[in-house]
Design a protein around this motif. Structure first.
Motif, PDB file in Angstrom:
ATOM      1  N   VAL A  14       0.828  -1.207   0.000  1.00 53.29           N
ATOM      2  CA  VAL A  14       0.000   0.000   0.000  1.00 53.29           C
ATOM      3  C   VAL A  14       0.866   1.262   0.000  1.00 53.29           C
ATOM      4  O   VAL A  14       0.518   2.248  -0.623  1.00 53.29           O
ATOM      5  CB  VAL A  14      -1.004  -0.012   1.173  1.00 53.29           C
ATOM      6  N   GLU A  15       2.030   1.234   0.662  1.00 54.85           N
ATOM      7  CA  GLU A  15       2.916   2.395   0.697  1.00 54.85           C
ATOM      8  C   GLU A  15       3.435   2.732  -0.700  1.00 54.85           C
ATOM      9  O   GLU A  15       3.603   3.899  -1.044  1.00 54.85           O
ATOM     10  CB  GLU A  15       4.104   2.149   1.642  1.00 54.85           C
ATOM     11  N   TYR A  16       3.704   1.715  -1.484  1.00 56.90           N
ATOM     12  CA  TYR A  16       4.170   1.910  -2.853  1.00 56.90           C
ATOM     13  C   TYR A  16       3.070   2.577  -3.681  1.00 56.90           C
ATOM     14  O   TYR A  16       3.318   3.547  -4.396  1.00 56.90           O
ATOM     15  CB  TYR A  16       4.557   0.557  -3.462  1.00 56.90           C
ATOM     16  N   ARG A  17       1.856   2.076  -3.576  1.00 57.11           N
ATOM     17  CA  ARG A  17       0.731   2.647  -4.324  1.00 57.11           C
ATOM     18  C   ARG A  17       0.455   4.078  -3.874  1.00 57.11           C
ATOM     19  O   ARG A  17       0.141   4.944  -4.689  1.00 57.11           O
ATOM     20  CB  ARG A  17      -0.499   1.747  -4.184  1.00 57.11           C
ATOM     21  N   LYS A  18       0.599   4.336  -2.588  1.00 57.12           N
ATOM     22  CA  LYS A  18       0.413   5.699  -2.070  1.00 57.12           C
ATOM     23  C   LYS A  18       1.495   6.630  -2.640  1.00 57.12           C
ATOM     24  O   LYS A  18       1.210   7.758  -3.040  1.00 57.12           O
ATOM     25  CB  LYS A  18       0.470   5.695  -0.543  1.00 57.12           C
ATOM     26  N   ALA A  19       2.719   6.163  -2.709  1.00 54.74           N
ATOM     27  CA  ALA A  19       3.814   6.974  -3.261  1.00 54.74           C
ATOM     28  C   ALA A  19       3.578   7.258  -4.743  1.00 54.74           C
ATOM     29  O   ALA A  19       3.836   8.376  -5.216  1.00 54.74           O
ATOM     30  CB  ALA A  19       5.149   6.265  -3.054  1.00 54.74           C
ATOM     31  N   GLU A  22       0.870  10.019  -4.864  1.00 55.63           N
ATOM     32  CA  GLU A  22       1.369  11.324  -4.419  1.00 55.63           C
ATOM     33  C   GLU A  22       2.320  11.944  -5.450  1.00 55.63           C
ATOM     34  O   GLU A  22       2.257  13.151  -5.702  1.00 55.63           O
ATOM     35  CB  GLU A  22       2.052  11.182  -3.066  1.00 55.63           C
ATOM     36  N   SER A  96      10.206   8.875  -5.777  1.00 54.40           N
ATOM     37  CA  SER A  96       9.322   8.121  -4.884  1.00 54.40           C
ATOM     38  C   SER A  96       8.164   7.559  -5.690  1.00 54.40           C
ATOM     39  O   SER A  96       7.416   8.345  -6.294  1.00 54.40           O
ATOM     40  CB  SER A  96       8.785   9.028  -3.775  1.00 54.40           C
ATOM     41  N   PRO A  97       8.096   6.289  -5.793  1.00 59.21           N
ATOM     42  CA  PRO A  97       8.644   5.193  -4.996  1.00 59.21           C
ATOM     43  C   PRO A  97       9.941   4.582  -5.511  1.00 59.21           C
ATOM     44  O   PRO A  97      10.311   3.473  -5.127  1.00 59.21           O
ATOM     45  CB  PRO A  97       7.535   4.146  -5.062  1.00 59.21           C
TER      46      PRO A  97
END
Length: 127
Positions: A14-19, A22, A96-97
């Motif tokens: 999920v952090e990758y998809r959020k990056a 953004e 990022s990412p």
């Protein structure tokens, strides 16, 4: 108002998809003058057999981290703005990412301003 569709191989956290989201949004704000809160994103993840692309089309070496970004936007931007968006987006995504520039595929779909309704059955941008 862009509508952003992101397609990628399944399995990223999920952090990758959020990056991804953004970085794409920052690019739109900086090059297309999109308001920061004007964000509508759809992310689809695909298993190997449902994510098919040429790994060397136009002599660009793509990896399994390949991402397709499709932006539906009003047809109000110049060629210079579009070029600036493409460059800024790959720069942001590299930061990022950590996506390779070769793995970023961007497609703009331009529509007339009256082709948007943000709710209430009203064409808010129609003049």
């Amino acid at each position: 108002m862009p509508l952003t569709r992101i397609a990628l191989r399944a399995g990223k956290p999920v952090e990758y998809r959020k990056a991804l989201t953004e970085s794409i949004q920052r690019s739109l704000v900086d090059t297309f003058n999109v308001p920061k809160d004007d964000i509508f994103v759809l992310i689809t993840e695909h298993e190997d057999g449902n994510f098919i692309y040429d790994k060397q089309y136009l002599n660009i070496e793509r990896s399994d981290d390949f991402v397709v970004i499709q932006l539906t936007v009003s047809n109000t931007r110049t060629l210079e703005q579009k070029k600036a968006l493409y460059k800024r987006m790959v720069d942001e995504l590299a930061e990022s990412p950590g996506l390779r520039r070769e793995d970023v595929f961007i497609n703009l779909v331009e529509v007339l301003k009256e082709n948007w309704s943000f709710g209430n059955g009203i064409a808010q941008y129609a003049v």
